[in-house]
Scaffold this motif. Sequence first.
Motif, PDB file in Angstrom:
ATOM      1  N   ARG A   9       0.832  -1.209   0.000  1.00  0.00           N
ATOM      2  CA  ARG A   9       0.000   0.000   0.000  1.00  0.00           C
ATOM      3  C   ARG A   9       0.868   1.261   0.000  1.00  0.00           C
ATOM      4  O   ARG A   9       0.570   2.236  -0.685  1.00  0.00           O
ATOM      5  CB  ARG A   9      -0.958  -0.007   1.181  1.00  0.00           C
ATOM      6  N   GLN A  10       1.948   1.240   0.767  1.00  0.00           N
ATOM      7  CA  GLN A  10       2.851   2.390   0.799  1.00  0.00           C
ATOM      8  C   GLN A  10       3.502   2.599  -0.564  1.00  0.00           C
ATOM      9  O   GLN A  10       3.637   3.732  -1.037  1.00  0.00           O
ATOM     10  CB  GLN A  10       3.912   2.207   1.875  1.00  0.00           C
ATOM     11  N   ALA A  11       3.914   1.506  -1.203  1.00  0.00           N
ATOM     12  CA  ALA A  11       4.524   1.608  -2.529  1.00  0.00           C
ATOM     13  C   ALA A  11       3.527   2.161  -3.547  1.00  0.00           C
ATOM     14  O   ALA A  11       3.886   2.977  -4.400  1.00  0.00           O
ATOM     15  CB  ALA A  11       5.051   0.245  -2.967  1.00  0.00           C
ATOM     16  N   ALA A  12       2.276   1.730  -3.444  1.00  0.00           N
ATOM     17  CA  ALA A  12       1.246   2.230  -4.360  1.00  0.00           C
ATOM     18  C   ALA A  12       0.997   3.719  -4.139  1.00  0.00           C
ATOM     19  O   ALA A  12       0.843   4.483  -5.105  1.00  0.00           O
ATOM     20  CB  ALA A  12      -0.049   1.436  -4.179  1.00  0.00           C
ATOM     21  N   GLY A  21       1.020   7.321 -10.759  1.00  0.00           N
ATOM     22  CA  GLY A  21       0.265   6.083 -10.624  1.00  0.00           C
ATOM     23  C   GLY A  21      -1.137   6.383 -10.124  1.00  0.00           C
ATOM     24  O   GLY A  21      -1.436   7.493  -9.675  1.00  0.00           O
ATOM     25  N   PRO A  22      -2.029   5.391 -10.190  1.00  0.00           N
ATOM     26  CA  PRO A  22      -3.393   5.603  -9.702  1.00  0.00           C
ATOM     27  C   PRO A  22      -3.415   5.674  -8.174  1.00  0.00           C
ATOM     28  O   PRO A  22      -2.575   5.081  -7.506  1.00  0.00           O
ATOM     29  CB  PRO A  22      -4.139   4.360 -10.196  1.00  0.00           C
ATOM     30  N   ALA A  23      -4.388   6.400  -7.645  1.00  0.00           N
ATOM     31  CA  ALA A  23      -4.547   6.477  -6.191  1.00  0.00           C
ATOM     32  C   ALA A  23      -4.935   5.096  -5.671  1.00  0.00           C
ATOM     33  O   ALA A  23      -5.777   4.425  -6.264  1.00  0.00           O
ATOM     34  CB  ALA A  23      -5.613   7.502  -5.828  1.00  0.00           C
ATOM     35  N   ILE A  27      -8.173   5.760  -0.858  1.00  0.00           N
ATOM     36  CA  ILE A  27      -7.539   7.081  -0.722  1.00  0.00           C
ATOM     37  C   ILE A  27      -8.124   7.987  -1.794  1.00  0.00           C
ATOM     38  O   ILE A  27      -8.206   7.623  -2.962  1.00  0.00           O
ATOM     39  CB  ILE A  27      -6.003   6.979  -0.838  1.00  0.00           C
ATOM     40  N   ASP A  28      -8.523   9.179  -1.387  1.00  0.00           N
ATOM     41  CA  ASP A  28      -9.177  10.140  -2.273  1.00  0.00           C
ATOM     42  C   ASP A  28      -8.251  10.533  -3.423  1.00  0.00           C
ATOM     43  O   ASP A  28      -7.195  11.147  -3.195  1.00  0.00           O
ATOM     44  CB  ASP A  28      -9.571  11.369  -1.453  1.00  0.00           C
ATOM     45  N   PRO A  29      -8.632  10.204  -4.660  1.00  0.00           N
ATOM     46  CA  PRO A  29      -7.775  10.532  -5.814  1.00  0.00           C
ATOM     47  C   PRO A  29      -7.523  12.039  -5.963  1.00  0.00           C
ATOM     48  O   PRO A  29      -6.427  12.441  -6.369  1.00  0.00           O
ATOM     49  CB  PRO A  29      -8.554   9.996  -7.013  1.00  0.00           C
TER      50      PRO A  29
END
Length: 116
Positions: A9-12, A21-23, A27-29
């Motif tokens: 999740r942290q990497a994303a 990258g996508p939110a 998490i609010d985009p």
Amino acid sequence: MSREELAARQAALLAALVADGPAPAGIDPARVALEADALRAKRRRALARLLPVEVHERLGAELGPRLDAWIAAHPRRTGTSMRDDAADFTVTLRAEGLVPRRSLRELVRAMRHRWH
């Protein structure tokens, strides 16, 4: 949540903030986009301060848009400094013929002058 899940999740989130990258889910985009914009602006300001004077002179008002495009195409790499970024950007400009070539020693001297 396991350590592996947290790390993923942290990497994303990091990818969303610095590499377009996508939110991540949950998490609010819009908030991620706002923070990503702020980080890019901070990087742009730091790079502009570190660039040799000749780059500012040659590009003038075109510097900001060129930095924005370069930043979008070159996410920060782990272990690199802002000085490394400034040098890489300058090399890119030289390869495009926008800034005259200098010896490595002259480039480092000019950049050091800007850093102090």
